[in-house]
Design a protein around this motif. Structure first.
Motif, PDB file in Angstrom:
ATOM      1  N   ARG A  37      91.992  -7.007  56.074  1.00  0.00           N
ATOM      2  CA  ARG A  37      93.362  -7.501  55.880  1.00  0.00           C
ATOM      3  C   ARG A  37      94.214  -6.442  55.186  1.00  0.00           C
ATOM      4  N   THR A  40      95.035  -3.810  57.729  1.00  0.00           N
ATOM      5  CA  THR A  40      96.035  -4.333  58.660  1.00  0.00           C
ATOM      6  C   THR A  40      97.428  -4.270  58.036  1.00  0.00           C
ATOM      7  N   VAL A  56      99.101  -7.757  66.106  1.00  0.00           N
ATOM      8  CA  VAL A  56      97.814  -7.921  65.439  1.00  0.00           C
ATOM      9  C   VAL A  56      97.031  -8.983  66.195  1.00  0.00           C
ATOM     10  N   SER A  58      93.383 -11.087  66.527  1.00  0.00           N
ATOM     11  CA  SER A  58      92.170 -11.474  65.823  1.00  0.00           C
ATOM     12  C   SER A  58      91.589 -12.718  66.495  1.00  0.00           C
ATOM     13  N   ILE A  66      95.815 -13.794  58.134  1.00  0.00           N
ATOM     14  CA  ILE A  66      96.469 -12.504  58.390  1.00  0.00           C
ATOM     15  C   ILE A  66      97.985 -12.654  58.318  1.00  0.00           C
ATOM     16  N   VAL A 102      96.881  -3.704  66.300  1.00  0.00           N
ATOM     17  CA  VAL A 102      95.718  -3.787  65.412  1.00  0.00           C
ATOM     18  C   VAL A 102      94.741  -4.772  66.040  1.00  0.00           C
ATOM     19  N   HIS A 104      91.719  -6.730  65.149  1.00  0.00           N
ATOM     20  CA  HIS A 104      91.171  -7.129  63.860  1.00  0.00           C
ATOM     21  C   HIS A 104      89.798  -7.785  64.046  1.00  0.00           C
ATOM     22  N   TYR A 155      94.970   0.625  66.032  1.00  0.00           N
ATOM     23  CA  TYR A 155      94.120   0.516  64.855  1.00  0.00           C
ATOM     24  C   TYR A 155      93.009  -0.469  65.219  1.00  0.00           C
ATOM     25  N   TRP A 157      89.676  -2.266  64.171  1.00  0.00           N
ATOM     26  CA  TRP A 157      88.806  -2.567  63.032  1.00  0.00           C
ATOM     27  C   TRP A 157      87.471  -3.151  63.497  1.00  0.00           C
TER      28      TRP A 157
END
Length: 233
Positions: A37, A40, A56, A58, A66, A102, A104, A155, A157
């Motif tokens: 988090r 992010t 983002v 997830s 988030i 992102v 996530h 990005y 993760w």
């Protein structure tokens, strides 16, 4: 005659190299969940400096935490970021205005779904999990139409899949502390660049008459070159 298209999207990738970050791990609210988090939030901050909105993605169970984290940090949903979830993106084009993404954590199917697919196809369950997860991650990344833009950054993760061979851009695969340091450095460099730029503008506005080369060098030369150098980084 054979014609092939070897053009790769110019996507810069920052990727976690140490953990797959599955949903069950992240839902436990332990250190990894807090780290991701934080990363992010840093990613959205960095992209907002570049005047880019960030998508983002997830698992659905993590969306609210988030969203809350980003909102608490002063970011505006719809302007600075959008939050979406894996397995809910196929065919969607509503995130094309985002210039960064992102991803996530790692998406995953339930054991029941994997077992049923195994019975139907005969493919080993672990292989099914890996293939379906990779496919969903790729689909999520391309929701921002990365192949149609310049300057896109992803990005990621999770340490799977590896995108290095798929994108024609810089690729950094690092641990959480290294990712944190890199993004923080970029944020600080941009803030310093903007401060120097504003200083140069204010000095030029206040100067009375023409400024000679020597005067320019003395008054604003250091900050001007700092701005130029940081723009080229």
């Amino acid at each position: 005659m054979e014609i092939s298209d070897d053009l790769k999207p110019a996507v810069d990738v920052l990727q976690l190299d140490t953990n797959r970050a599955g949903i069950w791990t992240l839902k436990q609210e332990k250190q990894l969940a807090r780290n991701l988090r934080e990363l992010t939030t840093l990613a959205v901050r960095r992209e907002s400096q570049r005047s880019q909105k960030t998508l983002v993605v997830s698992k659905i169970d993590l969306k609210e935490s988030i969203r809350q984290k980003l909102t608490n940090k002063g970011f505006s949903e719809g302007d600075d970021f959008e939050v979406a979830h894996y397995y809910g993106l196929s065919g969607s084009n509503q995130y094309e205005d985002c210039g960064a993404v992102v991803l996530h954590g790692t998406p995953g199917y339930s054991d029941d779904v994997i077992s049923l697919n195994h019975l139907m196809t005969g493919i080993p369950e672990e292989e099914l999990r890996f293939e379906k997860s990779q496919g969903e991650i790729r689909d999520a990344l391309h929701r921002i139409r990365a192949s149609q833009k310049d300057g896109v950054r992803a990005y990621i993760w999770t340490n799977g899949p590896n995108f290095q061979a798929e994108f024609d851009g810089q690729y950094f695969e690092k641990s959480v502390p290294q990712l944190r340091e890199k993004i923080n450095d970029e944020i600080q460099n941009e803030e310093t660049r903007k401060e120097d730029e504003q200083y140069v503008i204010e000095q030029l506005k206040q100067w009375d008459g023409w400024m000679t080369g020597t005067q320019f060098k003395t008054e604003v030369g250091e900050q001007y070159h700092s701005v130029r150098d940081r723009q080229d980084e």
